[in-house]
Design a protein around this motif. Sequence first.
Motif, PDB file in Angstrom:
ATOM      1  N   ALA A   1       6.975   6.903  27.337  1.00  0.00           N
ATOM      2  CA  ALA A   1       8.383   6.686  27.002  1.00  0.00           C
ATOM      3  C   ALA A   1       8.913   7.798  26.105  1.00  0.00           C
ATOM      4  N   GLU A   2       8.012   8.528  25.456  1.00  0.00           N
ATOM      5  CA  GLU A   2       8.401   9.640  24.593  1.00  0.00           C
ATOM      6  C   GLU A   2       7.799  10.915  25.150  1.00  0.00           C
ATOM      7  N   TYR A   3       8.618  11.938  25.246  1.00  0.00           N
ATOM      8  CA  TYR A   3       8.168  13.233  25.736  1.00  0.00           C
ATOM      9  C   TYR A   3       8.480  14.253  24.657  1.00  0.00           C
ATOM     10  N   SER A   4       7.496  15.033  24.252  1.00  0.00           N
ATOM     11  CA  SER A   4       7.651  16.024  23.203  1.00  0.00           C
ATOM     12  C   SER A   4       7.795  17.410  23.820  1.00  0.00           C
ATOM     13  N   ILE A   5       8.677  18.205  23.243  1.00  0.00           N
ATOM     14  CA  ILE A   5       8.886  19.558  23.748  1.00  0.00           C
ATOM     15  C   ILE A   5       9.136  20.500  22.568  1.00  0.00           C
ATOM     16  N   SER A   6       8.650  21.719  22.706  1.00  0.00           N
ATOM     17  CA  SER A   6       8.955  22.786  21.752  1.00  0.00           C
ATOM     18  C   SER A   6       9.145  24.059  22.562  1.00  0.00           C
ATOM     19  N   PHE A   7       9.659  25.075  21.927  1.00  0.00           N
ATOM     20  CA  PHE A   7       9.984  26.312  22.622  1.00  0.00           C
ATOM     21  C   PHE A   7       9.216  27.470  22.020  1.00  0.00           C
ATOM     22  N   ASP A   8       8.851  28.422  22.858  1.00  0.00           N
ATOM     23  CA  ASP A   8       8.142  29.607  22.378  1.00  0.00           C
ATOM     24  C   ASP A   8       8.965  30.325  21.315  1.00  0.00           C
ATOM     25  N   GLY A   9       8.293  30.727  20.260  1.00  0.00           N
ATOM     26  CA  GLY A   9       8.941  31.550  19.249  1.00  0.00           C
ATOM     27  C   GLY A   9       9.591  30.790  18.107  1.00  0.00           C
ATOM     28  N   ILE A  10       9.713  29.465  18.210  1.00  0.00           N
ATOM     29  CA  ILE A  10      10.246  28.686  17.085  1.00  0.00           C
ATOM     30  C   ILE A  10       9.340  27.488  16.843  1.00  0.00           C
ATOM     31  N   ASP A  11       9.351  26.996  15.625  1.00  0.00           N
ATOM     32  CA  ASP A  11       8.473  25.889  15.254  1.00  0.00           C
ATOM     33  C   ASP A  11       9.098  24.513  15.464  1.00  0.00           C
ATOM     34  N   ASN A  12      10.375  24.446  15.809  1.00  0.00           N
ATOM     35  CA  ASN A  12      11.037  23.156  15.976  1.00  0.00           C
ATOM     36  C   ASN A  12      10.396  22.341  17.091  1.00  0.00           C
ATOM     37  N   HIS A  13      10.370  21.010  16.874  1.00  0.00           N
ATOM     38  CA  HIS A  13       9.859  20.077  17.873  1.00  0.00           C
ATOM     39  C   HIS A  13      10.946  19.068  18.199  1.00  0.00           C
ATOM     40  N   TYR A  14      11.014  18.698  19.470  1.00  0.00           N
ATOM     41  CA  TYR A  14      12.024  17.755  19.925  1.00  0.00           C
ATOM     42  C   TYR A  14      11.359  16.619  20.690  1.00  0.00           C
ATOM     43  N   LEU A  15      11.961  15.449  20.616  1.00  0.00           N
ATOM     44  CA  LEU A  15      11.479  14.267  21.306  1.00  0.00           C
ATOM     45  C   LEU A  15      12.545  13.828  22.295  1.00  0.00           C
ATOM     46  N   LEU A  16      12.109  13.550  23.524  1.00  0.00           N
ATOM     47  CA  LEU A  16      13.026  13.108  24.567  1.00  0.00           C
ATOM     48  C   LEU A  16      12.710  11.669  24.930  1.00  0.00           C
ATOM     49  N   TYR A  17      13.740  10.883  25.067  1.00  0.00           N
ATOM     50  CA  TYR A  17      13.610   9.486  25.481  1.00  0.00           C
ATOM     51  C   TYR A  17      14.563   9.241  26.635  1.00  0.00           C
ATOM     52  N   GLY A  18      14.103   8.441  27.587  1.00  0.00           N
ATOM     53  CA  GLY A  18      14.964   8.098  28.725  1.00  0.00           C
ATOM     54  C   GLY A  18      14.916   9.105  29.853  1.00  0.00           C
ATOM     55  N   ILE A  19      13.859   9.895  29.903  1.00  0.00           N
ATOM     56  CA  ILE A  19      13.695  10.808  31.032  1.00  0.00           C
ATOM     57  C   ILE A  19      12.694  10.201  32.003  1.00  0.00           C
ATOM     58  N   ASP A  20      12.635  10.756  33.197  1.00  0.00           N
ATOM     59  CA  ASP A  20      11.706  10.233  34.200  1.00  0.00           C
ATOM     60  C   ASP A  20      10.908  11.379  34.809  1.00  0.00           C
ATOM     61  N   GLU A  21      10.085  11.040  35.779  1.00  0.00           N
ATOM     62  CA  GLU A  21       9.241  12.057  36.416  1.00  0.00           C
ATOM     63  C   GLU A  21      10.076  13.145  37.079  1.00  0.00           C
ATOM     64  N   GLU A  22      11.220  12.779  37.612  1.00  0.00           N
ATOM     65  CA  GLU A  22      12.091  13.769  38.247  1.00  0.00           C
ATOM     66  C   GLU A  22      12.486  14.848  37.238  1.00  0.00           C
ATOM     67  N   PHE A  23      12.790  14.434  36.017  1.00  0.00           N
ATOM     68  CA  PHE A  23      13.132  15.401  34.972  1.00  0.00           C
ATOM     69  C   PHE A  23      11.965  16.349  34.729  1.00  0.00           C
TER      70      PHE A  23
END
Length: 143
Positions: free
Chosen positions: A4-26
């Motif tokens: 239910a929670e998907y974590s994402i971060s981006f190359d070159g920065i330390d920030n972390h983000y959490l996604l809720y309400g996404i599915d396999e298609e995303f």
Amino acid sequence: MLSAEYSISFDGIDNHYLLYGIDEEFIYSNPNEENMTIEKLRKITKDIGALLIQAHPFRGRCFPTPLYVDGMEIYNSNPRHFVKSDEERVGKVIQQFDLFTIGGSDAHLIEDVALSGIGSNYEIKTAKDFVNLIKNGEGIVLK
């Protein structure tokens, strides 16, 4: 089963983000996370009604990005990651930009699991239920 929670971060920065309400298609339609930016991610999540939360916006070299998120993590119970003074700093950003709040355990070790989270006055059965809980301002940050 997809978390239910998907974590994402981006190359070159330390920030972390959490996604809720996404599915396999995303997940499958956005395979090149390393080419993603917070601006692109914000547009996508907004278009599909997902919830985009910034985790621990003041930890280490992380910095808040309130223009690109729905909310921020105001509290986590991980004793190695959470600094009490950050709660006040995050609270000011949340208030200034009228963002949603969440809290969690930020569990990296077994002893971190379930020390905090989000409480609800009704049963949460799906990721969409959780998204609605947060968007309706009904989630209670448990400390």
